[in-house]
Motif scaffolding. Structure first.
Motif, PDB file in Angstrom:
ATOM      1  N   TYR A   4      65.875  71.602  13.488  1.00 22.41           N
ATOM      2  CA  TYR A   4      66.123  70.885  14.741  1.00 22.41           C
ATOM      3  C   TYR A   4      66.867  69.596  14.430  1.00 22.41           C
ATOM      4  N   THR A   5      67.939  69.358  15.172  1.00 22.55           N
ATOM      5  CA  THR A   5      68.697  68.119  15.085  1.00 22.55           C
ATOM      6  C   THR A   5      68.795  67.524  16.477  1.00 22.55           C
ATOM      7  N   ALA A   6      68.364  66.288  16.634  1.00 23.09           N
ATOM      8  CA  ALA A   6      68.400  65.651  17.951  1.00 23.09           C
ATOM      9  C   ALA A   6      69.836  65.601  18.469  1.00 23.09           C
ATOM     10  N   PRO A   7      70.071  66.029  19.707  1.00 20.44           N
ATOM     11  CA  PRO A   7      71.441  66.086  20.257  1.00 20.44           C
ATOM     12  C   PRO A   7      71.926  64.719  20.739  1.00 20.44           C
ATOM     13  N   VAL A   8      72.029  63.776  19.827  1.00 24.25           N
ATOM     14  CA  VAL A   8      72.354  62.391  20.178  1.00 24.25           C
ATOM     15  C   VAL A   8      73.739  62.293  20.833  1.00 24.25           C
ATOM     16  N   ARG A   9      74.713  62.963  20.239  1.00 26.42           N
ATOM     17  CA  ARG A   9      76.062  62.841  20.787  1.00 26.42           C
ATOM     18  C   ARG A   9      76.123  63.378  22.215  1.00 26.42           C
ATOM     19  N   ASP A  10      75.426  64.459  22.471  1.00 29.09           N
ATOM     20  CA  ASP A  10      75.421  65.040  23.803  1.00 29.09           C
ATOM     21  C   ASP A  10      74.769  64.084  24.807  1.00 29.09           C
ATOM     22  N   THR A  11      73.679  63.453  24.393  1.00 25.93           N
ATOM     23  CA  THR A  11      73.005  62.492  25.266  1.00 25.93           C
ATOM     24  C   THR A  11      73.918  61.313  25.589  1.00 25.93           C
ATOM     25  N   LEU A  15      75.115  60.045  29.302  1.00 23.00           N
ATOM     26  CA  LEU A  15      74.802  58.708  29.799  1.00 23.00           C
ATOM     27  C   LEU A  15      76.065  57.856  29.993  1.00 23.00           C
ATOM     28  N   ASN A  16      76.927  57.851  29.004  1.00 26.18           N
ATOM     29  CA  ASN A  16      78.080  56.951  29.048  1.00 26.18           C
ATOM     30  C   ASN A  16      79.242  57.499  29.858  1.00 26.18           C
ATOM     31  N   ASP A  17      79.635  58.733  29.593  1.00 21.16           N
ATOM     32  CA  ASP A  17      80.855  59.275  30.180  1.00 21.16           C
ATOM     33  C   ASP A  17      80.638  59.954  31.528  1.00 21.16           C
ATOM     34  N   VAL A  18      79.451  60.537  31.725  1.00 21.13           N
ATOM     35  CA  VAL A  18      79.195  61.287  32.959  1.00 21.13           C
ATOM     36  C   VAL A  18      78.499  60.414  34.001  1.00 21.13           C
ATOM     37  N   LEU A  19      77.427  59.743  33.598  1.00 21.04           N
ATOM     38  CA  LEU A  19      76.617  58.978  34.550  1.00 21.04           C
ATOM     39  C   LEU A  19      77.027  57.517  34.659  1.00 21.04           C
ATOM     40  N   GLY A  20      77.951  57.066  33.806  1.00 24.11           N
ATOM     41  CA  GLY A  20      78.429  55.694  33.891  1.00 24.11           C
ATOM     42  C   GLY A  20      77.343  54.666  33.654  1.00 24.11           C
ATOM     43  N   TYR A  21      76.639  54.820  32.543  1.00 26.14           N
ATOM     44  CA  TYR A  21      75.497  53.970  32.196  1.00 26.14           C
ATOM     45  C   TYR A  21      75.827  52.481  32.296  1.00 26.14           C
ATOM     46  N   ASN A 357      70.776  74.451  29.055  1.00 21.52           N
ATOM     47  CA  ASN A 357      70.193  73.283  28.389  1.00 21.52           C
ATOM     48  C   ASN A 357      71.031  72.027  28.612  1.00 21.52           C
ATOM     49  N   GLU A 358      72.340  72.151  28.451  1.00 25.20           N
ATOM     50  CA  GLU A 358      73.193  70.978  28.573  1.00 25.20           C
ATOM     51  C   GLU A 358      73.207  70.448  30.002  1.00 25.20           C
ATOM     52  N   ALA A 359      73.199  71.357  30.965  1.00 22.37           N
ATOM     53  CA  ALA A 359      73.108  70.920  32.355  1.00 22.37           C
ATOM     54  C   ALA A 359      71.724  70.361  32.648  1.00 22.37           C
ATOM     55  N   GLY A 360      70.700  70.962  32.052  1.00 19.07           N
ATOM     56  CA  GLY A 360      69.340  70.472  32.237  1.00 19.07           C
ATOM     57  C   GLY A 360      69.153  69.076  31.687  1.00 19.07           C
ATOM     58  N   ARG A 361      69.778  68.793  30.559  1.00 15.03           N
ATOM     59  CA  ARG A 361      69.709  67.436  29.980  1.00 15.03           C
ATOM     60  C   ARG A 361      70.356  66.439  30.938  1.00 15.03           C
ATOM     61  N   ALA A 362      71.509  66.797  31.468  1.00 11.30           N
ATOM     62  CA  ALA A 362      72.183  65.912  32.418  1.00 11.30           C
ATOM     63  C   ALA A 362      71.338  65.708  33.670  1.00 11.30           C
ATOM     64  N   LEU A 532      72.135  72.100  38.748  1.00 10.26           N
ATOM     65  CA  LEU A 532      72.683  72.279  37.404  1.00 10.26           C
ATOM     66  C   LEU A 532      74.202  72.448  37.465  1.00 10.26           C
ATOM     67  N   GLY A 533      74.671  73.181  38.463  1.00 11.46           N
ATOM     68  CA  GLY A 533      76.111  73.343  38.627  1.00 11.46           C
ATOM     69  C   GLY A 533      76.809  72.030  38.929  1.00 11.46           C
ATOM     70  N   TYR A 534      76.155  71.184  39.715  1.00 13.88           N
ATOM     71  CA  TYR A 534      76.714  69.865  40.007  1.00 13.88           C
ATOM     72  C   TYR A 534      76.809  69.034  38.732  1.00 13.88           C
ATOM     73  N   MET A 535      75.809  69.157  37.872  1.00 16.23           N
ATOM     74  CA  MET A 535      75.873  68.451  36.591  1.00 16.23           C
ATOM     75  C   MET A 535      77.056  68.957  35.773  1.00 16.23           C
ATOM     76  N   TRP A 536      77.267  70.266  35.777  1.00 15.29           N
ATOM     77  CA  TRP A 536      78.400  70.811  35.015  1.00 15.29           C
ATOM     78  C   TRP A 536      79.731  70.355  35.609  1.00 15.29           C
ATOM     79  N   GLY A 537      79.810  70.290  36.919  1.00 13.58           N
ATOM     80  CA  GLY A 537      81.043  69.799  37.522  1.00 13.58           C
ATOM     81  C   GLY A 537      81.388  68.410  37.019  1.00 13.58           C
ATOM     82  N   GLN A 538      80.380  67.536  36.984  1.00 17.57           N
ATOM     83  CA  GLN A 538      80.612  66.168  36.513  1.00 17.57           C
ATOM     84  C   GLN A 538      80.915  66.118  35.019  1.00 17.57           C
TER      85      GLN A 538
END
Length: 598
Positions: A4-11, A15-21, A357-362, A532-538
């Motif tokens: 297991y490797t924590a998905p830091v880059r994906d997070t 946060l930064n590029d999709v949600l505009g942290y 998973n990736e949409a679920g994280r978002a 989840l689809g909305y997350m993928w759109g973003q």
């Protein structure tokens, strides 16, 4: 032990590029976790997870917890040491108020690091998760004296917390509970009764355990209107505020469970235990729901975390396991067979897991950000809008992400074939651990009823209409972008299905309530797919913007996002149509048979 490797880059991408942290730097706590500090926090939490927490997972499953004759409980090998590292690092109080010793950082940051740690060892992190929920309840409903008495030691992890709701005869229907509270002359109460399924109810990792217990004060009304919430510690405090005399609460037994063996799930006996009213008399459900709503979001995160851990194990095995040849010709002709990752059906499994998973994280991080806005924004309208969406999405996050987490654990087990059925490869533990998340903190059928029966009509449908508008506006804003067309078209189709299902419920559920019950689970999952689809759109929009600007060495990361998002839209999103079709049939056939026909 699966890797297991924590998905830091994906997070960080989410946060930064999709949600505009960075846009929320004006909110309390965000300035203390600027993007560079955020990255450092995620990196440190990844190290703790991979080096300290993850190695305890296998032992926790094999050994489980042990109850001794005196009612004390010993946790598995390595748990105390790992929990000490977690506690000393200040992780338990990451998002807790600074006035009680916490760091006051955004809940979104807490959510991000918690995903990693739950993937490392779900059972171990439950001790912390229950404590954080208890902290939230005391912060919201406690008196100043209660806050100063209990919170500092809970925030630093010296003491842990629990929630005590369920009784042998009363699960979801809490109005049936029998635990009683008798007023004492000094303003405290004597609590007597039995609670079951109490996670982290007794253990050896904290100096005290602060139980939050639902009980009925003598003479209180029957049903849910007569329930109160009490603080009942394992040890009563001495004059210096330290644990002293043992209270009248004990672990009667440990449940023999299918999974999460490393967490002590207890039968708790209260025999005239001293407790103090938390919040108002007969207002226990309101106070407990503060804890339960946070817990439900946390359980949704457990579903995501188990699904991610299982996915990573399956990917590693699929790249290593040699079996058969690719249908399009040998990919590794120098070997006797190709790795099974070349086979389309294995790719189907892996891509489905990855895309969800990736949409679920978002979705988990987006919801956590709504919580931050609801609790921290100075703008009343922003707080209200965020709180509306937070309430609406809580059953969706809990129900959909835990359903998917279990599905993914089973799918990962399938990738391993026969080796997935063997305990030493770790996939069966993920299956067993993930299964509970669909049940506790309100079984997913209850989440579906909550969504349909409470959240949709709340405030005249204000929250759901806001969600529909937000998704619809996104589709419209990107309609003319040719690169976004495959994504906006599929998302718009899913949104249309969701709106049609909502209208069907409006027209058919009021006059015939069974229609709402029959539709609820399909509606929950239909709603989840659109979210989840909305997350993928973003995410795809953010990735394409990065590529258009010249992504350099990061181009492959963003290109992979686009492909994964397209897979979701082509292979997962179409399920909305099936859910709508089932919803539209109503309840007649479902309810037609008399009970004796089963």
């Amino acid at each position: 032990m699966p890797p297991y490797t924590a998905p830091v880059r994906d997070t960080l991408f989410v946060l930064n590029d999709v949600l505009g942290y960075e846009r929320y730097s004006n909110l309390p706590g965000f300035a203390d976790a600027s993007p560079d500090i955020l990255e450092a926090i995620l990196g440190e939490s990844a190290k703790l997870t991979e080096n300290i927490i993850l190695p305890t997972n296998r032992a926790g499953d094999l050994e489980g917890c042990t109850r001794h004759e005196d009612g004390s409980v010993t946790t598995p090998k390595g748990f105390r040491e790992a929990f000490d590292e977690y506690r000393q690092g200040g992780w338990l109080g990451l998002a807790a108020p600074a006035e009680f010793g916490g760091q006051g950082l955004p809940y979104a940051v807490h959510t991000a690091v918690s995903e990693y740690m739950i993937s490392g060892n779900m059972a171990l992190l439950m001790y912390a998760g229950l404590t954080q929920g208890a902290i939230a309840a005391i912060v919201t409903h406690g008196s100043d004296e209660q806050k100063s008495t209990w919170l500092p030691k809970m925030v630093d992890g010296t003491w842990t917390g629990t929630m005590n709701l369920t009784e042998p005869h009363a699960g979801t229907d809490l109005g049936l509970l029998r635990t009683k509270a008798v007023p004492a002359d000094d303003g405290s109460y004597k609590i007597s009764g039995q609670k079951i399924f109490i996670s982290a109810g007794e253990h050896d990792m904290a100096d005290n355990i602060v139980h939050l217990v639902l009980a009925r004060i003598e003479g209180a009304p029957e049903g849910t209107k007569g329930i109160s919430l009490f603080i009942v510690p394992k040890f009563l405090l001495d004059v210096s505020g330290n644990p002293g005399t043992r209270n009248g609460v004990s672990c009667g037994s440990l449940e023999e469970k299918m999974g999460i063996h490393g967490n002590a799930t207890c039968v708790m006996n209260y025999d005239g235990a001293t407790g103090w009213l938390l919040g108002e008399a007969n207002g226990g459900l309101k106070a407990m729901f503060t804890m339960m709503n946070e817990a439900r979001l946390g359980v949704g995160l457990q579903g995501l975390a188990m699904g991610e851990a299982a996915y990573q194990g399956a990917v590693a095995y699929a790249k290593d396991r040699l079996q058969g040849r690719s249908l399009s010709g040998a990919k590794e002709p120098d070997k006797k067979a190709d790795p099974i990752i070349v086979h389309p059906d294995i790719r189907r499994i892996l891509m489905t897991m990855r895309s969800v998973n990736e949409a679920g994280r978002a979705l988990a991080l987006w919801t956590a950000l709504k919580s931050d806005i609801a609790h921290r924004s100075p703008d009343e309208k922003d707080r209200q809008a965020a709180d509306d969406l937070l309430g609406l999405m809580t059953p969706v996050v809990k129900g959909v992400l835990t359903d998917k987490g279990f599905e993914h654990a089973v799918m990962a087990q399938q990738v391993f074939g026969g080796h997935g059925y063997i305990e030493e490869n770790g996939m069966s533990q993920y299956v067993r651990d993930a299964r509970i998340a669909m049940i506790y903190e309100g079984a997913n059928g209850i989440q579906a009823l909550d969504l349909v029966g409470r959240k949709l009509p709340m405030h005249g449908g204000r929250a759901v209409q806001a969600f529909f508008k937000e998704v619809g506006d996104f589709c419209e804003a990107n309609r003319s972008d040719e690169k976004m067309a495959p994504f906006t078209k599929a998302l718009k189709k899913g949104l249309n299905d969701l709106q049609a299902a909502t209208m069907w419920l409006v027209q058919n559920a009021m006059t015939k309530p069974d229609n709402a019950g029959a539709a609820s689970t399909d509606y929950l999952n239909l709603f989840g797919l659109v979210a989840l689809g909305y997350m993928w759109g973003q995410m795809v929009k953010a990735a394409q913007d990065k590529l258009a600007a010249g992504a350099g060495d990061s181009a492959s990361f963003y290109e992979t996002k686009v492909v994964t998002g397209r897979y979701f839209m082509e292979r997962v999103m179409p399920e909305t149509s099936a859910h709508l079709a089932r919803i539209s049939t109503g309840s007649d056939t479902m309810m037609a048979l008399p009970a004796e026909a089963f």
